[in-house]
Design an enzyme around this catalytic site. Structure first.
Site, PDB file in Angstrom:
ATOM      1  N   PHE A  43       0.844  -1.200   0.000  1.00 55.36           N
ATOM      2  CA  PHE A  43       0.000   0.000   0.000  1.00 55.36           C
ATOM      3  C   PHE A  43       0.882   1.254   0.000  1.00 55.36           C
ATOM      4  CE2 PHE A  43      -2.725   3.016   2.610  1.00 55.36           C
ATOM      5  CZ  PHE A  43      -3.407   3.486   1.496  1.00 55.36           C
ATOM      6  N   TYR A 152      -6.104   6.082  12.933  1.00 58.76           N
ATOM      7  CA  TYR A 152      -4.728   5.667  13.220  1.00 58.76           C
ATOM      8  C   TYR A 152      -4.501   5.603  14.735  1.00 58.76           C
ATOM      9  CZ  TYR A 152       0.420   5.709  12.901  1.00 58.76           C
ATOM     10  OH  TYR A 152       1.760   5.410  12.999  1.00 58.76           O
TER      11      TYR A 152
HETATM   12  P1  NAD Z   1       5.435   2.912   5.781  1.00 56.88           P
HETATM   13  O1  NAD Z   1       4.120   3.429   5.272  1.00 56.88           O
HETATM   14  O2  NAD Z   1       6.664   3.232   5.012  1.00 56.88           O
HETATM   15  O3  NAD Z   1       5.391   1.341   5.974  1.00 56.88           O
HETATM   16  C1  NAD Z   1       4.230   0.627   6.287  1.00 56.88           C
HETATM   17  C2  NAD Z   1       4.248  -0.662   5.486  1.00 56.88           C
HETATM   18  O4  NAD Z   1       3.070  -1.411   5.808  1.00 56.88           O
HETATM   19  C3  NAD Z   1       4.215  -0.409   3.976  1.00 56.88           C
HETATM   20  O5  NAD Z   1       5.161  -1.235   3.340  1.00 56.88           O
HETATM   21  C4  NAD Z   1       2.783  -0.776   3.582  1.00 56.88           C
HETATM   22  O6  NAD Z   1       2.680  -1.221   2.243  1.00 56.88           O
HETATM   23  C5  NAD Z   1       2.476  -1.860   4.592  1.00 56.88           C
HETATM   24  N1  NAD Z   1       1.050  -2.040   4.844  1.00 56.88           N
HETATM   25  C6  NAD Z   1       0.104  -1.085   5.047  1.00 56.88           C
HETATM   26  N2  NAD Z   1      -1.086  -1.655   5.240  1.00 56.88           N
HETATM   27  C7  NAD Z   1      -0.890  -3.010   5.161  1.00 56.88           C
HETATM   28  C8  NAD Z   1      -1.742  -4.136   5.264  1.00 56.88           C
HETATM   29  N3  NAD Z   1      -3.062  -4.004   5.483  1.00 56.88           N
HETATM   30  N4  NAD Z   1      -1.209  -5.364   5.115  1.00 56.88           N
HETATM   31  C9  NAD Z   1       0.126  -5.524   4.871  1.00 56.88           C
HETATM   32  N5  NAD Z   1       0.970  -4.485   4.756  1.00 56.88           N
HETATM   33  C10 NAD Z   1       0.462  -3.248   4.908  1.00 56.88           C
HETATM   34  O7  NAD Z   1       5.563   3.443   7.282  1.00 56.88           O
HETATM   35  P2  NAD Z   1       6.763   3.333   8.303  1.00 56.88           P
HETATM   36  O8  NAD Z   1       7.166   4.698   8.635  1.00 56.88           O
HETATM   37  O9  NAD Z   1       7.767   2.359   7.834  1.00 56.88           O
HETATM   38  O10 NAD Z   1       6.004   2.732   9.570  1.00 56.88           O
HETATM   39  C11 NAD Z   1       6.086   1.363   9.926  1.00 56.88           C
HETATM   40  C12 NAD Z   1       5.327   1.140  11.231  1.00 56.88           C
HETATM   41  O11 NAD Z   1       5.900   1.959  12.265  1.00 56.88           O
HETATM   42  C13 NAD Z   1       3.851   1.513  11.148  1.00 56.88           C
HETATM   43  O12 NAD Z   1       3.111   0.572  11.878  1.00 56.88           O
HETATM   44  C14 NAD Z   1       3.797   2.854  11.815  1.00 56.88           C
HETATM   45  O13 NAD Z   1       2.532   3.082  12.394  1.00 56.88           O
HETATM   46  C15 NAD Z   1       4.894   2.747  12.850  1.00 56.88           C
HETATM   47  N6  NAD Z   1       5.434   4.079  13.223  1.00 56.88           N
HETATM   48  C16 NAD Z   1       6.225   4.775  12.355  1.00 56.88           C
HETATM   49  C17 NAD Z   1       6.676   6.043  12.729  1.00 56.88           C
HETATM   50  C18 NAD Z   1       7.565   6.878  11.832  1.00 56.88           C
HETATM   51  O14 NAD Z   1       7.935   7.994  12.198  1.00 56.88           O
HETATM   52  N7  NAD Z   1       7.985   6.396  10.682  1.00 56.88           N
HETATM   53  C19 NAD Z   1       6.317   6.584  13.968  1.00 56.88           C
HETATM   54  C20 NAD Z   1       5.483   5.833  14.803  1.00 56.88           C
HETATM   55  C21 NAD Z   1       5.061   4.571  14.423  1.00 56.88           C
END
Ligand code: NAD
Ligand code: UDP
Ligand code: UDP
Length: 320
Positions: A43, A152
């Site tokens: 996604f 979220y």
């Molecule tokens: P990102 O959007 O780059 O990565 C999320 C990944 O999850 C993507 O590869 C997407 O394709 C996949 N995904 C989304 N929905 C899905 C589904 N239904 N089934 C399978 N895959 C799915 O975001 P990120 O920054 O890498 O974040 C990763 C995790 O860390 C998330 O859970 C996010 O909430 C958490 N997080 C990130 C941050 C940040 O600053 N980057 C801060 C707090 C929490």
């Protein structure tokens, strides 16, 4: 007899493994000699992020939406699947809640069946517009349940609830990490997050978009530090230490200061323009990381300027 080294190697599932954080995590776990299963529905993630891992025989890519059941045999699970930026998670808010809630149930069900240890990538958003600063883990937060960010924020809060109920009810081995703003190479260039937006705008000499007056603040953690913290939490804490535990960088900076820093580092001619502040945008956010310091002896090592240098370099090379 298998050697100790052999026994220490694990088969590890990373959901959301093709995303920004997930791809760095997969890389780190492979570097330790583990087998890694990366599950993603692409996604917000993409193949470019993990393209360099596809040749590795210990790496396996599975197209899977975490809201659907997944039957694999693994020792550990890192549950990262969820779009992380407001633009993406608000584009289909119902799916965002499903990903958080159904996704957590499926991964917890999987962990229960195969007796795997499971870590949840939770978020500082569970604190909402925090009225305690910096935010310690025992603060319960100030979250709007019916706003644009709720899919979220409340989705992640419900996932935490599920993790703790599976822990209490089914004796699962869980870890809940609350991740604060993280940045670095492989951030999605169009997901509207502040660091990527400002760098891309600065590189193109385009106006830097400050939402509100820019007096709101955040604390930014470099991705390598973050991954190290997650892995240490998972691998180096006893089973009765489950969190929730903050992982982030406590150096706080206003959005205006960040803009000026990036303009200076890029050597850009960009000017600042001011746009409306999005709804429910938290005013201040900074992690209290005392728990991580005490339990995993972890603290971020990368200075903001160092991390920005690497991130600017990534976007300058057009490697995305
Ligand atoms: P990102 O959007 O780059 O990565 C999320 C990944 O999850 C993507 O590869 C997407 O394709 C996949 N995904 C989304 N929905 C899905 C589904 N239904 N089934 C399978 N895959 C799915 O975001 P990120 O920054 O890498 O974040 C990763 C995790 O860390 C998330 O859970 C996010 O909430 C958490 N997080 C990130 C941050 C940040 O600053 N980057 C801060 C707090 C929490
Ligand atoms: N599940 C899964 N993989 C497994 C085991 C379970 O995806 O290997 C999913 C399945 O969809 C199930 C959910 O996890 O509905 C919750 O499992 P649990 O055993 O907790 O509950 P139940 O199966 O009783 O609903
Ligand atoms: N922000 C901004 N300009 C942008 C993108 C974001 O001023 O082009 C602000 C945003 O309003 C917020 C902060 O920067 O106050 C961090 O935004 P981001 O979406 O990166 O993360 P989050 O709001 O989830 O902390």
């Amino acid at each position: 007899m298998p050697s100790d080294k052999y026994r220490q190697r694990k088969r590890i599932l990373v959901t959301g493994g093709a995303g920004f954080l997930g791809s760095h995590l997969c890389e780190h776990l492979l570097g330790q000699g583990n087998e890694v299963l990366c599950a993603d529905n692409f996604f917000t993630g993409n193949r470019e992020n993990i393209g360099h891992l596809l040749e590795n025989r210990k790496f396996e890519l599975i197209r899977n939406d975490v809201t659907f059941p997944l039957y694999v045999e693994v020792d550990e699970i890192y549950n990262l699947a969820c779009p992380a930026s407001p633009i993406h998670y608000q584009s289909d808010p119902v799916q965002t809640t499903k990903t958080n809630v159904h996704g957590a149930i499926n991964m917890l069900g999987l962990a229960k069946r195969v007796k795997a240890k499971i870590l949840q990538a939770s978020t500082s958003e569970v604190y909402g517009d925090a009225q305690v600063h910096p935010q310690p883990e025992h603060y319960w937060g100030n979250v709007n349940p019916v706003g644009l960010r709720s899919c979220y924020d409340e989705g992640k809060r419900c996932a935490e609830t599920l993790f703790f109920d599976y822990y209490r009810q089914h004796k699962l081995r869980i870890k809940v990490a609350r991740i604060f703003n993280t940045y670095g190479p492989r951030m999605h260039p169009r997901d509207g997050r502040v660091v990527s937006n400002f760098i891309i705008q600065a590189l193109n000499d385009e106006p830097i978009t400050i939402y509100g007056a820019g007096t709101q603040s955040r604390a930014f953690c470099f991705v390598d530090d973050l991954v190290e913290g997650l892995v240490q939490f998972m691998q180096a804490t006893p089973d009765d230490f489950v969190g929730p535990m903050n992982i982030g960088n406590p150096r706080e900076i206003t959005i205006l200061e960040l803009a000026r820093l990036i303009i200076r580092m890029v050597g850009s001619k960009s000017e600042l323009i001011f746009k409306p502040l999005p709804s429910d945008d938290p005013i201040h956010r900074r992690p209290d990381i005392a728990l991580a310091q005490e339990h995993i002896h972890w603290q971020p090592r990368t200075e903001l300027e160092q991390g920005l240098e690497q991130t600017i370099d990534y976007f300058r090379r057009g490697a995305w």
